[in-house]
Design a protein around this motif. Structure first.
Motif, PDB file in Angstrom:
ATOM      1  N   GLU A 124       7.488   4.563   1.704  1.00 36.90           N
ATOM      2  CA  GLU A 124       6.231   4.571   2.442  1.00 36.90           C
ATOM      3  C   GLU A 124       5.014   4.521   1.529  1.00 36.90           C
ATOM      4  O   GLU A 124       4.007   3.883   1.855  1.00 36.90           O
ATOM      5  CB  GLU A 124       6.176   5.826   3.309  1.00 36.90           C
ATOM      6  CG  GLU A 124       4.930   5.986   4.101  1.00 36.90           C
ATOM      7  CD  GLU A 124       4.988   7.207   4.984  1.00 36.90           C
ATOM      8  OE1 GLU A 124       4.165   7.284   5.904  1.00 36.90           O
ATOM      9  OE2 GLU A 124       5.846   8.080   4.777  1.00 36.90           O
ATOM     10  N   TYR A 125       5.088   5.157   0.394  1.00 35.94           N
ATOM     11  CA  TYR A 125       3.931   5.250  -0.485  1.00 35.94           C
ATOM     12  C   TYR A 125       3.952   4.190  -1.593  1.00 35.94           C
ATOM     13  O   TYR A 125       3.194   4.287  -2.552  1.00 35.94           O
ATOM     14  CB  TYR A 125       3.840   6.649  -1.108  1.00 35.94           C
ATOM     15  CG  TYR A 125       3.687   7.688  -0.033  1.00 35.94           C
ATOM     16  CD1 TYR A 125       2.515   7.762   0.698  1.00 35.94           C
ATOM     17  CD2 TYR A 125       4.720   8.555   0.286  1.00 35.94           C
ATOM     18  CE1 TYR A 125       2.359   8.685   1.708  1.00 35.94           C
ATOM     19  CE2 TYR A 125       4.577   9.490   1.286  1.00 35.94           C
ATOM     20  CZ  TYR A 125       3.391   9.536   1.993  1.00 35.94           C
ATOM     21  OH  TYR A 125       3.250  10.453   2.986  1.00 35.94           O
ATOM     22  N   TYR A 126       4.803   3.180  -1.473  1.00 31.17           N
ATOM     23  CA  TYR A 126       4.838   2.116  -2.448  1.00 31.17           C
ATOM     24  C   TYR A 126       4.059   0.886  -2.027  1.00 31.17           C
ATOM     25  O   TYR A 126       3.760   0.036  -2.841  1.00 31.17           O
ATOM     26  CB  TYR A 126       6.287   1.712  -2.749  1.00 31.17           C
ATOM     27  CG  TYR A 126       6.996   2.742  -3.598  1.00 31.17           C
ATOM     28  CD1 TYR A 126       6.868   2.745  -4.965  1.00 31.17           C
ATOM     29  CD2 TYR A 126       7.755   3.738  -3.008  1.00 31.17           C
ATOM     30  CE1 TYR A 126       7.508   3.682  -5.742  1.00 31.17           C
ATOM     31  CE2 TYR A 126       8.387   4.682  -3.766  1.00 31.17           C
ATOM     32  CZ  TYR A 126       8.259   4.646  -5.141  1.00 31.17           C
ATOM     33  OH  TYR A 126       8.880   5.595  -5.888  1.00 31.17           O
ATOM     34  N   ARG A 127       3.760   0.779  -0.755  1.00 28.70           N
ATOM     35  CA  ARG A 127       3.012  -0.368  -0.288  1.00 28.70           C
ATOM     36  C   ARG A 127       2.192   0.022   0.928  1.00 28.70           C
ATOM     37  O   ARG A 127       2.416   1.068   1.529  1.00 28.70           O
ATOM     38  CB  ARG A 127       3.931  -1.544   0.044  1.00 28.70           C
ATOM     39  CG  ARG A 127       5.075  -1.218   0.950  1.00 28.70           C
ATOM     40  CD  ARG A 127       6.067  -2.345   1.062  1.00 28.70           C
ATOM     41  NE  ARG A 127       5.421  -3.580   1.424  1.00 28.70           N
ATOM     42  CZ  ARG A 127       5.606  -4.246   2.548  1.00 28.70           C
ATOM     43  NH1 ARG A 127       6.453  -3.799   3.418  1.00 28.70           N
ATOM     44  NH2 ARG A 127       4.989  -5.367   2.791  1.00 28.70           N
ATOM     45  N   GLY A 128       1.217  -0.800   1.252  1.00 25.31           N
ATOM     46  CA  GLY A 128       0.419  -0.546   2.433  1.00 25.31           C
ATOM     47  C   GLY A 128      -0.784   0.325   2.154  1.00 25.31           C
ATOM     48  O   GLY A 128      -1.285   0.425   1.024  1.00 25.31           O
ATOM     49  N   GLU A 129      -1.251   0.980   3.184  1.00 25.09           N
ATOM     50  CA  GLU A 129      -2.492   1.744   3.154  1.00 25.09           C
ATOM     51  C   GLU A 129      -2.453   2.933   2.205  1.00 25.09           C
ATOM     52  O   GLU A 129      -3.448   3.279   1.565  1.00 25.09           O
ATOM     53  CB  GLU A 129      -2.774   2.227   4.577  1.00 25.09           C
ATOM     54  CG  GLU A 129      -4.017   3.033   4.750  1.00 25.09           C
ATOM     55  CD  GLU A 129      -4.183   3.476   6.190  1.00 25.09           C
ATOM     56  OE1 GLU A 129      -4.960   4.397   6.398  1.00 25.09           O
ATOM     57  OE2 GLU A 129      -3.520   2.910   7.083  1.00 25.09           O
ATOM     58  N   HIS A 130      -1.303   3.594   2.072  1.00 28.52           N
ATOM     59  CA  HIS A 130      -1.215   4.824   1.285  1.00 28.52           C
ATOM     60  C   HIS A 130      -0.483   4.622  -0.051  1.00 28.52           C
ATOM     61  O   HIS A 130       0.084   5.557  -0.598  1.00 28.52           O
ATOM     62  CB  HIS A 130      -0.498   5.911   2.075  1.00 28.52           C
ATOM     63  CG  HIS A 130      -1.130   6.191   3.386  1.00 28.52           C
ATOM     64  ND1 HIS A 130      -2.397   6.750   3.500  1.00 28.52           N
ATOM     65  CD2 HIS A 130      -0.709   5.968   4.661  1.00 28.52           C
ATOM     66  CE1 HIS A 130      -2.698   6.871   4.774  1.00 28.52           C
ATOM     67  NE2 HIS A 130      -1.688   6.399   5.493  1.00 28.52           N
ATOM     68  N   ALA A 131      -0.498   3.395  -0.577  1.00 25.61           N
ATOM     69  CA  ALA A 131       0.223   3.114  -1.823  1.00 25.61           C
ATOM     70  C   ALA A 131      -0.457   3.808  -3.000  1.00 25.61           C
ATOM     71  O   ALA A 131      -1.673   3.926  -3.057  1.00 25.61           O
ATOM     72  CB  ALA A 131       0.256   1.607  -2.061  1.00 25.61           C
TER      73      ALA A 131
END
Length: 132
Positions: A124-131
């Protein structure tokens, strides 16, 4: 973490004394094995906390002269909202439902969707809004 180590150490000693006493009073193998496993698990947590307490710098709450202001500042990373735990829980519920009613096709579908949901949760924290 020394205070937590002490609390878990006292709990370990308590369960270590209660388990044999329970056996001699009741002769119940189920309860005795549960108390023995509880003793071992609490002892494992005690060893873990004690090992890390020796390697860490003392926290403000571990110091005798610690003030409330010593603990001020950033406490760490707290993740924002996430939908992935919901999907992981729903796929696990589908799998348990499938096992309970011997519908193995539901277990397979839940496992496939669950692996996707788990990958989404992990990455989840590797891409997108919260990367990061």
């Amino acid at each position: 973490m020394k205070a937590e180590t002490l609390i878990f150490g006292i709990t370990t000693v308590f369960f270590a004394l209660v388990a044999p006493a329970y056996w001699f009073i009741t002769y119940d193998p189920t309860g005795t094995s549960a108390l023995t496993m509880t003793t071992l698990l609490v002892g494992m947590v005690t060893l873990y906390l004690g090992f890390h307490a020796r390697k860490m710098d003392p926290r403000p709450e571990d110091l005798q002269e610690g003030e409330i202001a010593d603990g001020a500042g950033e406490l760490g990373f707290f993740p924002p909202y996430s939908w992935w735990p919901l999907w992981c829980a729903l796929t696990l519920a589908v799998m348990v439902y499938g096992v309970a009613f011997l519908a193995w096709w539901l277990v397979i579908i839940g496992g496939a969707l669950g692996s996707l949901a788990l990958c989404g949760l992990i990455f989840e924290y590797y891409r997108g809004e919260h990367a990061h």
